[in-house]
Design a protein around this motif. Structure first.
Motif, PDB file in Angstrom:
ATOM      1  N   ALA A  99      -1.107  -1.533   1.874  1.00 31.91           N
ATOM      2  CA  ALA A  99       0.327  -2.160   2.396  1.00 31.91           C
ATOM      3  C   ALA A  99      -0.230  -2.573   3.760  1.00 31.91           C
ATOM      4  CB  ALA A  99       1.422  -1.626   2.019  1.00 31.91           C
ATOM      5  N   LEU A 100      -0.670  -1.619   4.561  1.00 34.06           N
ATOM      6  CA  LEU A 100      -0.401  -1.880   5.972  1.00 34.06           C
ATOM      7  C   LEU A 100      -1.915  -2.620   6.453  1.00 34.06           C
ATOM      8  CD1 LEU A 100       0.517   1.426   7.360  1.00 34.06           C
ATOM      9  CD2 LEU A 100       1.749  -0.489   7.732  1.00 34.06           C
ATOM     10  N   MET A 103      -1.396  -6.474   3.511  1.00 35.73           N
ATOM     11  CA  MET A 103       0.045  -7.153   3.127  1.00 35.73           C
ATOM     12  C   MET A 103       0.946  -7.583   4.553  1.00 35.73           C
ATOM     13  SD  MET A 103       0.074  -6.616  -0.108  1.00 35.73           S
ATOM     14  CE  MET A 103       1.837  -6.757  -0.711  1.00 35.73           C
ATOM     15  N   PRO A 104       1.053  -8.810   4.651  1.00 29.73           N
ATOM     16  CA  PRO A 104       1.895  -9.399   5.717  1.00 29.73           C
ATOM     17  C   PRO A 104       3.335  -8.976   5.575  1.00 29.73           C
ATOM     18  CG  PRO A 104       1.325 -11.170   4.486  1.00 29.73           C
ATOM     19  CD  PRO A 104       0.956 -10.073   3.545  1.00 29.73           C
ATOM     20  N   PHE A 105       4.316  -8.237   6.182  1.00 28.50           N
ATOM     21  CA  PHE A 105       5.600  -8.088   6.082  1.00 28.50           C
ATOM     22  C   PHE A 105       6.094  -7.839   7.485  1.00 28.50           C
ATOM     23  CE2 PHE A 105       3.573  -4.132   5.629  1.00 28.50           C
ATOM     24  CZ  PHE A 105       4.455  -3.040   6.341  1.00 28.50           C
ATOM     25  N   ARG A 106       7.468  -7.812   7.573  1.00 29.81           N
ATOM     26  CA  ARG A 106       8.018  -7.854   8.837  1.00 29.81           C
ATOM     27  C   ARG A 106       8.293  -6.297   9.178  1.00 29.81           C
ATOM     28  NH1 ARG A 106      13.184 -10.813   9.055  1.00 29.81           N
ATOM     29  NH2 ARG A 106      12.095 -12.716   8.046  1.00 29.81           N
ATOM     30  N   GLY A 107       8.038  -5.965  10.426  1.00 32.82           N
ATOM     31  CA  GLY A 107       8.362  -4.736  10.860  1.00 32.82           C
ATOM     32  C   GLY A 107       7.137  -3.615  10.670  1.00 32.82           C
ATOM     33  N   VAL A 111       6.742   0.260  11.058  1.00 34.07           N
ATOM     34  CA  VAL A 111       6.090   1.307  10.134  1.00 34.07           C
ATOM     35  C   VAL A 111       5.095   2.146  10.671  1.00 34.07           C
ATOM     36  CG1 VAL A 111       5.306   1.349   7.828  1.00 34.07           C
ATOM     37  CG2 VAL A 111       7.038   0.202   8.279  1.00 34.07           C
ATOM     38  N   LEU A 114       5.979   5.083  12.759  1.00 28.26           N
ATOM     39  CA  LEU A 114       6.552   6.130  12.043  1.00 28.26           C
ATOM     40  C   LEU A 114       5.383   6.824  11.527  1.00 28.26           C
ATOM     41  CD1 LEU A 114       9.809   4.417  10.596  1.00 28.26           C
ATOM     42  CD2 LEU A 114       9.703   6.149  12.153  1.00 28.26           C
ATOM     43  N   VAL A 115       4.416   6.232  10.831  1.00 29.47           N
ATOM     44  CA  VAL A 115       3.478   6.975  10.284  1.00 29.47           C
ATOM     45  C   VAL A 115       2.794   7.803  11.412  1.00 29.47           C
ATOM     46  CG1 VAL A 115       1.098   6.572   9.051  1.00 29.47           C
ATOM     47  CG2 VAL A 115       3.119   5.421   8.389  1.00 29.47           C
TER      48      VAL A 115
ATOM     49  N   ARG B   5       6.045 -10.926  -2.173  1.00 30.76           N
ATOM     50  CA  ARG B   5       4.886 -10.456  -1.439  1.00 30.76           C
ATOM     51  C   ARG B   5       5.645  -9.361  -0.433  1.00 30.76           C
ATOM     52  NH1 ARG B   5      -0.804 -12.200   0.048  1.00 30.76           N
ATOM     53  NH2 ARG B   5      -1.312 -10.013  -0.342  1.00 30.76           N
ATOM     54  N   HIS B   6       6.724  -9.674   0.252  1.00 28.87           N
ATOM     55  CA  HIS B   6       7.323  -8.792   1.151  1.00 28.87           C
ATOM     56  C   HIS B   6       7.878  -7.498   0.171  1.00 28.87           C
ATOM     57  CE1 HIS B   6       7.686 -10.651   4.988  1.00 28.87           C
ATOM     58  NE2 HIS B   6       7.345 -11.756   4.289  1.00 28.87           N
ATOM     59  N   ALA B   9       5.091  -5.202  -0.702  1.00 27.25           N
ATOM     60  CA  ALA B   9       4.249  -4.415   0.372  1.00 27.25           C
ATOM     61  C   ALA B   9       5.190  -3.118   0.670  1.00 27.25           C
ATOM     62  CB  ALA B   9       4.409  -5.402   1.644  1.00 27.25           C
ATOM     63  N   TRP B  10       6.656  -3.518   0.519  1.00 23.26           N
ATOM     64  CA  TRP B  10       7.696  -2.355   0.552  1.00 23.26           C
ATOM     65  C   TRP B  10       7.429  -1.372  -0.226  1.00 23.26           C
ATOM     66  CZ3 TRP B  10       9.137  -1.053   5.258  1.00 23.26           C
ATOM     67  CH2 TRP B  10       9.569  -1.985   6.280  1.00 23.26           C
ATOM     68  N   LEU B  12       4.719  -0.659  -2.388  1.00 19.44           N
ATOM     69  CA  LEU B  12       3.463   0.163  -1.717  1.00 19.44           C
ATOM     70  C   LEU B  12       3.755   1.286  -0.917  1.00 19.44           C
ATOM     71  CD1 LEU B  12       0.844  -2.611  -2.080  1.00 19.44           C
ATOM     72  CD2 LEU B  12       1.286  -0.974  -3.705  1.00 19.44           C
ATOM     73  N   LEU B  13       4.702   0.887   0.103  1.00 19.96           N
ATOM     74  CA  LEU B  13       4.903   1.905   1.135  1.00 19.96           C
ATOM     75  C   LEU B  13       5.862   3.005   0.818  1.00 19.96           C
ATOM     76  CD1 LEU B  13       5.084  -0.763   4.367  1.00 19.96           C
ATOM     77  CD2 LEU B  13       3.461   1.297   3.903  1.00 19.96           C
ATOM     78  N   MET B  17       6.241   6.678   2.632  1.00 21.29           N
ATOM     79  CA  MET B  17       7.354   6.513   3.771  1.00 21.29           C
ATOM     80  C   MET B  17       8.617   7.418   3.386  1.00 21.29           C
ATOM     81  SD  MET B  17       5.784   4.905   5.941  1.00 21.29           S
ATOM     82  CE  MET B  17       7.012   4.844   7.455  1.00 21.29           C
ATOM     83  N   LEU B  20       7.366  10.840   4.159  1.00 17.20           N
ATOM     84  CA  LEU B  20       7.181  11.264   5.561  1.00 17.20           C
ATOM     85  C   LEU B  20       8.856  11.497   6.217  1.00 17.20           C
ATOM     86  CD1 LEU B  20       4.346   8.662   6.940  1.00 17.20           C
ATOM     87  CD2 LEU B  20       4.472  11.127   6.932  1.00 17.20           C
ATOM     88  N   HIS B  25      10.365  12.898   9.503  1.00 12.55           N
ATOM     89  CA  HIS B  25      11.240  12.439  10.409  1.00 12.55           C
ATOM     90  C   HIS B  25      12.877  12.839  10.462  1.00 12.55           C
ATOM     91  CE1 HIS B  25       8.313   8.981   9.634  1.00 12.55           C
ATOM     92  NE2 HIS B  25       8.231   9.167  10.861  1.00 12.55           N
TER      93      HIS B  25
END
Lengths: 279, 290
Positions: A99-100, A103-107, A111, A114-115, B5-6, B9-10, B12-13, B17, B20, B25
């Motif tokens: 994803a990183l 994949m294009p995404f905001r934020g 992220v 944070l990782v 796609r957004h 992406a989320w 997959l993360l 996350m 983590l 955190h």
């Protein structure tokens, strides 16, 4: 001319005789503790500090050590914990790294930050809070409990992100044209391209978790889940009154699987640590 | 890009996350919060005490001693293992015979568990029957109580730490040495520059990013790696070899003062954050070659 200059550049890699001797002496000093452990474990206790090459060999310390501590159980626990952690890390880091990387995404920057925080603040540092979390989940003294804090690894995510980012976009496009969905693209295009990185990461992760001590010590209570390192600490504690040669034998039992793997796959180990270091 | 796609992406993360957040955190934040409260008694949360725990730390002689120990521990072990690592890498990268064996010897401590090797080192350091004292006595010197003497306990730990870490850092230097641009060395050869000059002017500057990477990792390790304390000294005698993370462990799991443990962890987190700031904020901008 070319050949000559190549020869000259190699001159800088020549070292003097004195340095060679020093390199060998340092090497001997570095391997000496391990050699000593083997010596003490295979000889009866009167030879522990008197080095006589003709001293008779013995296996008695190994038999005593094996009887005094549940090494088989400890080893099973270490295998299970290391395996659970590695399997989860491979899955979670692959998904997040992909994803990183692609994949294009905001934020994304947030992220990533944070990782990366986990590179500084490793689970070892947060033992107090993580113990309470695990107690709340009633996972104290279980394989899963030892593994959970390590399942997402910043190092793994970063390593795979860097690798996936170098995979040619054309391969990705071609797979999509042939009708692959996102996960199929990841599995058929990206994962095979990253094989050496997976191997490198796996070896680094295995040797880290095989050797990990502080967190397993905190979160395990019985031999049902104690890994080898925690078992070793109990076995070797001065209070337990175990003799030196027996401790050495126990130590060798505990390190032998990893040591054997290291000696067999020496090249891969060294290259893995190198690869992981360069990023 | 499509919103679809957004979402992918989320998704997959999400697993990584969530893990983590749960184990890095959120605990980091709750450590900070708990440092403002008393330790819970009999399951009830303690009352808010503001900065009392931090004031207690400032007046706690053991805390200062532990911090001071950790400072010296880092100041001695980090540069020593880095210099040794570089020397080892240069030797192993040379054309000397048997370099594969020497490399193996240097690297082996890295793959062995700290706990297991600490057991072996304990035997080296033990008075009466220990290996080091045995050798000293044969050479006509007096043996020392290496781990029992407050002046010698921490240095004894340092020696073992350097032994454990140098071979690990060597690998990174070795990787860097093997990927250096050979044309610079050809130029140096044309200029007839000496081996030392070549090292000073070419090798050392080119290795700077590697040195920085190793430096930060070594500093983190100096605060994170306390396994050997459990076997060798337990922080003693009288805290002479105690380190911050071991003191946190003692407070949380031996004295059951979780509030004070949280306070000390907060201080450790601040130290690690400062290291991160130095790495990403200051040094990365100065040492950049690509």
């Amino acid at each position: 001319m070319m050949a000559r200059s190549l020869l000259r550049t190699d001159d800088f890699r020549q070292i003097s005789m004195a340095e060679k001797v020093a390199a060998w002496i340092l090497g001997f000093l570095w391997i000496m503790p391990l050699l000593f452990a083997f010596w003490a474990a295979f000889h009866s206790s009167e030879y522990t500090t008197s080095f006589d090459l003709l001293a008779p060999l013995t296996f008695e310390h190994f038999i005593t050590a094996w009887d005094q501590a549940p090494f088989a159980r400890y080893m099973l626990n270490t295998f299970a914990i290391t395996g659970i952690i590695l399997a989860s890390q491979l899955v979670l880091c692959t998904l997040a790294g992909f994803a990183l990387a692609r994949m294009p995404f905001r934020g994304k920057g947030v992220v990533m930050a944070l990782v990366m925080m986990q590179l500084m603040v490793m689970p070892e540092v947060l033992i107090v809070e993580n113990y309470q979390t695990l107690a709340g989940l009633e996972l104290i003294d279980s394989w899963t409990g030892v593994g959970l804090p390590y399942m997402a690894s910043a190092f793994g995510i970063f390593l795979l992100r860097q690798t996936f980012a170098t995979v040619p976009q054309a391969l990705d496009d071609a797979a999509r044209i042939e009708g692959c969905n996102l996960l199929q693209v990841l599995w058929k295009v990206y994962v095979p391209q990253a094989k050496p990185v997976y191997l490198a990461y796996a070896l680094v992760s295995i040797s880290y978790h095989w050797n990990n001590f502080l967190w397993p010590l905190v979160v395990t209570n019985t031999e049902a889940s104690r890994p080898l390192t925690v078992g070793m600490a109990i076995f070797g504690a001065p209070e337990s009154g175990v003799e030196w040669p027996i401790i050495c034998a126990g130590t060798i039992i505990a390190i032998s699987p990893l040591l054997a793997a290291f000696l067999i796959f020496q090249k891969q180990f060294v290259q893995s640590f190198m690869r992981a270091g360069i990023k | 890009m499509s919103p679809n796609r957004h979402l992918h992406a989320w998704l997959l993360l999400l697993p990584a996350m969530a893990m983590l957040a749960a184990f890095t955190h959120i605990p980091a934040i709750s450590t900070l919060l708990h440092s403002f409260f008393e330790s819970p008694i009999a399951g009830k949360t303690g009352s808010f005490v503001g900065l009392d725990n931090f004031e207690f730390a400032l007046e706690d002689d053991i805390f200062w001693q532990v911090l001071w120990n950790n400072f010296w521990y880092a100041v001695v072990t980090v540069p020593t293992s880095i210099v040794l690592a570089l020397v080892m890498a240069i030797w192993v990268n040379s054309q000397m015979s048997g370099r594969a064996i020497v490399r193996l010897a240097y690297f082996t401590p890295t793959v062995l568990p700290m706990i297991a090797v600490a057991n072996i080192w304990l035997f080296f350091y033990t008075p009466e029957i220990g290996l080091i004292n045995n050798l000293l006595e044969k050479l006509g010197f007096e043996g020392q109580n290496w781990l029992g003497d407050p002046d010698l306990a921490l240095p004894s730990l340092m020696v073992m730490t350097i032994w454990k870490e140098a071979g690990f850092f060597m690998i990174f230097y070795l990787a860097a040495l093997q990927s250096l641009d050979q044309s610079l060395y050809e130029a140096a050869a044309v200029e007839n520059s000496s081996r030392w000059q070549t090292f000073r002017r070419i090798t050392w500057p080119l290795l700077m990013p590697t040195t920085l990477f190793i430096l930060i990792n070594a500093l983190i390790n100096a605060f994170k790696l306390v396994d050997h304390l459990f076997i060798l000294t337990k922080g003693g005698p009288n805290n002479a070899s105690n380190l911050l993370l071991y003191y946190i462990y003692e407070n949380a799991f031996s004295f059951f003062d979780t509030a004070y443990a949280a306070t000390l962890t907060t201080i450790l987190l601040i130290i690690l954050a400062l290291l991160a700031w130095v790495q990403f904020g200051v040094l990365d901008k100065k040492v950049h070659y690509r």
